[in-house]
Design a protein around this motif. Sequence first.
Motif, PDB file in Angstrom:
ATOM      1  N   UNK A 152       0.222   1.390 -16.793  1.00  0.00           N
ATOM      2  CA  UNK A 152       0.306   2.617 -17.573  1.00  0.00           C
ATOM      3  C   UNK A 152      -1.014   2.966 -18.239  1.00  0.00           C
ATOM      4  N   UNK A 153      -1.695   1.946 -18.737  1.00  0.00           N
ATOM      5  CA  UNK A 153      -2.937   2.165 -19.486  1.00  0.00           C
ATOM      6  C   UNK A 153      -3.979   2.913 -18.673  1.00  0.00           C
ATOM      7  N   UNK A 154      -4.105   2.523 -17.397  1.00  0.00           N
ATOM      8  CA  UNK A 154      -5.137   3.140 -16.565  1.00  0.00           C
ATOM      9  C   UNK A 154      -4.530   4.126 -15.565  1.00  0.00           C
ATOM     10  N   UNK A 155      -3.226   4.366 -15.658  1.00  0.00           N
ATOM     11  CA  UNK A 155      -2.517   5.270 -14.738  1.00  0.00           C
ATOM     12  C   UNK A 155      -2.775   4.898 -13.268  1.00  0.00           C
ATOM     13  N   UNK A 156      -2.862   3.588 -12.993  1.00  0.00           N
ATOM     14  CA  UNK A 156      -3.189   3.227 -11.606  1.00  0.00           C
ATOM     15  C   UNK A 156      -2.140   2.312 -10.983  1.00  0.00           C
ATOM     16  N   UNK A 157      -2.082   2.375  -9.655  1.00  0.00           N
ATOM     17  CA  UNK A 157      -1.177   1.524  -8.884  1.00  0.00           C
ATOM     18  C   UNK A 157      -2.001   0.466  -8.173  1.00  0.00           C
ATOM     19  N   UNK A 209     -13.660  -4.833  -3.116  1.00  0.00           N
ATOM     20  CA  UNK A 209     -12.965  -4.156  -4.202  1.00  0.00           C
ATOM     21  C   UNK A 209     -12.491  -2.790  -3.757  1.00  0.00           C
ATOM     22  N   UNK A 210     -11.234  -2.510  -4.063  1.00  0.00           N
ATOM     23  CA  UNK A 210     -10.682  -1.225  -3.681  1.00  0.00           C
ATOM     24  C   UNK A 210     -10.369  -0.456  -4.948  1.00  0.00           C
ATOM     25  N   UNK A 211     -10.812   0.777  -4.992  1.00  0.00           N
ATOM     26  CA  UNK A 211     -10.522   1.575  -6.171  1.00  0.00           C
ATOM     27  C   UNK A 211      -9.014   1.770  -6.231  1.00  0.00           C
ATOM     28  N   UNK A 212      -8.441   1.612  -7.440  1.00  0.00           N
ATOM     29  CA  UNK A 212      -6.984   1.717  -7.458  1.00  0.00           C
ATOM     30  C   UNK A 212      -6.539   3.180  -7.388  1.00  0.00           C
ATOM     31  N   UNK A 213      -5.285   3.318  -7.011  1.00  0.00           N
ATOM     32  CA  UNK A 213      -4.716   4.638  -6.768  1.00  0.00           C
ATOM     33  C   UNK A 213      -4.138   5.193  -8.069  1.00  0.00           C
ATOM     34  N   UNK A 214      -4.566   6.399  -8.454  1.00  0.00           N
ATOM     35  CA  UNK A 214      -4.037   7.009  -9.692  1.00  0.00           C
ATOM     36  C   UNK A 214      -2.687   7.663  -9.404  1.00  0.00           C
ATOM     37  N   UNK A 215      -1.803   7.598 -10.370  1.00  0.00           N
ATOM     38  CA  UNK A 215      -0.459   8.142 -10.145  1.00  0.00           C
ATOM     39  C   UNK A 215      -0.372   9.630 -10.492  1.00  0.00           C
ATOM     40  N   UNK A 251      -1.159   7.162   2.815  1.00  0.00           N
ATOM     41  CA  UNK A 251      -1.994   6.199   3.559  1.00  0.00           C
ATOM     42  C   UNK A 251      -2.308   4.958   2.708  1.00  0.00           C
ATOM     43  N   UNK A 252      -2.341   5.143   1.380  1.00  0.00           N
ATOM     44  CA  UNK A 252      -2.639   4.008   0.499  1.00  0.00           C
ATOM     45  C   UNK A 252      -1.573   2.920   0.590  1.00  0.00           C
ATOM     46  N   UNK A 286     -10.675  -8.827 -18.526  1.00  0.00           N
ATOM     47  CA  UNK A 286      -9.607  -8.921 -17.517  1.00  0.00           C
ATOM     48  C   UNK A 286      -9.954  -8.068 -16.293  1.00  0.00           C
ATOM     49  N   UNK A 287     -10.511  -6.880 -16.539  1.00  0.00           N
ATOM     50  CA  UNK A 287     -10.906  -6.018 -15.404  1.00  0.00           C
ATOM     51  C   UNK A 287     -12.025  -6.671 -14.598  1.00  0.00           C
ATOM     52  N   UNK A 288     -13.011  -7.254 -15.283  1.00  0.00           N
ATOM     53  CA  UNK A 288     -14.103  -7.924 -14.554  1.00  0.00           C
ATOM     54  C   UNK A 288     -13.545  -9.072 -13.708  1.00  0.00           C
ATOM     55  N   UNK A 289     -12.614  -9.827 -14.311  1.00  0.00           N
ATOM     56  CA  UNK A 289     -12.038 -10.970 -13.585  1.00  0.00           C
ATOM     57  C   UNK A 289     -11.324 -10.475 -12.325  1.00  0.00           C
ATOM     58  N   UNK A 290     -10.667  -9.314 -12.444  1.00  0.00           N
ATOM     59  CA  UNK A 290      -9.953  -8.803 -11.272  1.00  0.00           C
ATOM     60  C   UNK A 290     -10.937  -8.363 -10.178  1.00  0.00           C
ATOM     61  N   UNK A 291     -12.048  -7.744 -10.579  1.00  0.00           N
ATOM     62  CA  UNK A 291     -13.030  -7.320  -9.562  1.00  0.00           C
ATOM     63  C   UNK A 291     -13.574  -8.556  -8.822  1.00  0.00           C
ATOM     64  N   UNK A 292     -13.872  -9.605  -9.591  1.00  0.00           N
ATOM     65  CA  UNK A 292     -14.415 -10.830  -8.957  1.00  0.00           C
ATOM     66  C   UNK A 292     -13.361 -11.436  -8.016  1.00  0.00           C
ATOM     67  N   UNK A 293     -12.124 -11.547  -8.499  1.00  0.00           N
ATOM     68  CA  UNK A 293     -11.062 -12.146  -7.673  1.00  0.00           C
ATOM     69  C   UNK A 293     -10.850 -11.336  -6.391  1.00  0.00           C
ATOM     70  N   UNK A 294     -10.895 -10.013  -6.509  1.00  0.00           N
ATOM     71  CA  UNK A 294     -10.696  -9.168  -5.318  1.00  0.00           C
ATOM     72  C   UNK A 294     -11.828  -9.402  -4.320  1.00  0.00           C
ATOM     73  N   UNK A 295     -13.045  -9.564  -4.841  1.00  0.00           N
ATOM     74  CA  UNK A 295     -14.193  -9.805  -3.968  1.00  0.00           C
ATOM     75  C   UNK A 295     -14.041 -11.134  -3.215  1.00  0.00           C
ATOM     76  N   UNK A 296     -13.456 -12.116  -3.876  1.00  0.00           N
ATOM     77  CA  UNK A 296     -13.317 -13.447  -3.252  1.00  0.00           C
ATOM     78  C   UNK A 296     -12.057 -13.566  -2.384  1.00  0.00           C
ATOM     79  N   UNK A 297     -11.211 -12.517  -2.419  1.00  0.00           N
ATOM     80  CA  UNK A 297      -9.887 -12.624  -1.786  1.00  0.00           C
ATOM     81  C   UNK A 297      -9.954 -12.996  -0.314  1.00  0.00           C
ATOM     82  N   UNK A 298     -10.843 -12.334   0.416  1.00  0.00           N
ATOM     83  CA  UNK A 298     -10.896 -12.553   1.858  1.00  0.00           C
ATOM     84  C   UNK A 298     -11.257 -14.009   2.163  1.00  0.00           C
TER      85      UNK A 298
END
Length: 371
Positions: free
Chosen positions: A44-49, A63-69, A97-98, A189-201
């Motif tokens: 809700x805070x960032x209106x993103x999915x 990193x994938x830009x999140x989808x706004x609702x 498509x998202x 928390x946002x930085x941690x998510x960007x790093x984790x997404x980068x390492x996901x593959x």
Amino acid sequence: MDAKVISLLANKPDTLNGRLQVLHECLRQSLPQITHSSCLLYDEKTDSLKKFLSSHHFTNDGYEDSLRLKPNQALFTLCQQEEGKLVFFDADEPVWQHFKQDPQSHAAFIIPIKQGQRFIGFVCFEMVSSPDNLTDPAKITLSLYGQFISMMINEELSLVNTLLATVRAARDFTDFRDFETGLHLDRMACYARIIATHLAKKHRLSDEFIEHVYLFARLHDIGKIGISDTILNKPGRLDDDERSIMKTHVIKGIDMLEQVLNDYNLVDMRDTDMMRNIVACHHEYIDGSGYPKGLKGDEIPLEARIATVADIFDALTCQRPYKKPWPLDDAIAELEKMQQANKLDAECVAAVRENKAEFEKVMKELSDDKK
Ligand SMILES: [Fe+2]
Ligand SMILES: [Fe+2]
């Protein structure tokens, strides 16, 4: 719900994703045209999915830009409904498509999920065959599975939210609130998510892992609630005695976390290990010179290595009583210096360097000036 599903779930896969995979396999017995089941969570805070659960692992490229609702009328309309919607990836609104994760799929049945009246995300069932043959009974089956997935998610999210609310309340009653603002925790928390997404593959991290890193990273310093305000708010550098008191925030944090988990009967909750690891190891360094245990390299869990880099990056780039904010490039150079000295994880530091624009965006959107 089918007796087979119940008995399969009784074996309790330990993650939500594991349980979604079991449900997906059961669903395919009656509807083989469904090739992939997934779930997106709404913030809700960032209106993103954001992608959260997935029955299959499709590689995640960076990193994938999140989808706004809200700006997407079709999405916004669906989130207000009770029933699901059949969408065709090629013919309908491009926004759908998202939801496409299986490269082979042509259509999807998307169901909004709610916690009471509150919209919390979507469950998406992708299909390969022509969806013209998706009969009404098939839609009812999908809706039932959707509801079951939604119940599973609701159950886990209310536990996690209770935990975070307790920590937030404790923080608000102490001087800790002045030292580490909510925005520090949100940014970190946002930085941690960007790093984790980068390492996901490379590390085959699931979307659920990434989402949990994001949720739990903000717990890292809960132990500071137990440190006196004279030390927390001291404008200059800490002397040796003060520094050793400050270092006890890690042990205090672990005790506090266990206490809360016990109070709420969450000790056996799935993924509490990730919370423990982040709280316990976010000051460990790769060369073993960190604290409290002096763990080395891979002995430090990945989620903690991620949280450490995210936390240091924010400490460098934000204003503190005793320092000005560092420019982005200087902060990255400092992280690289620490990585060359074998303090920080090389992949996590590379993730910051390679996603500089995303870091900059978070710095701007969640800047302390916006308080
Ligand atoms: Fe800390
Ligand atoms: Fe911090």
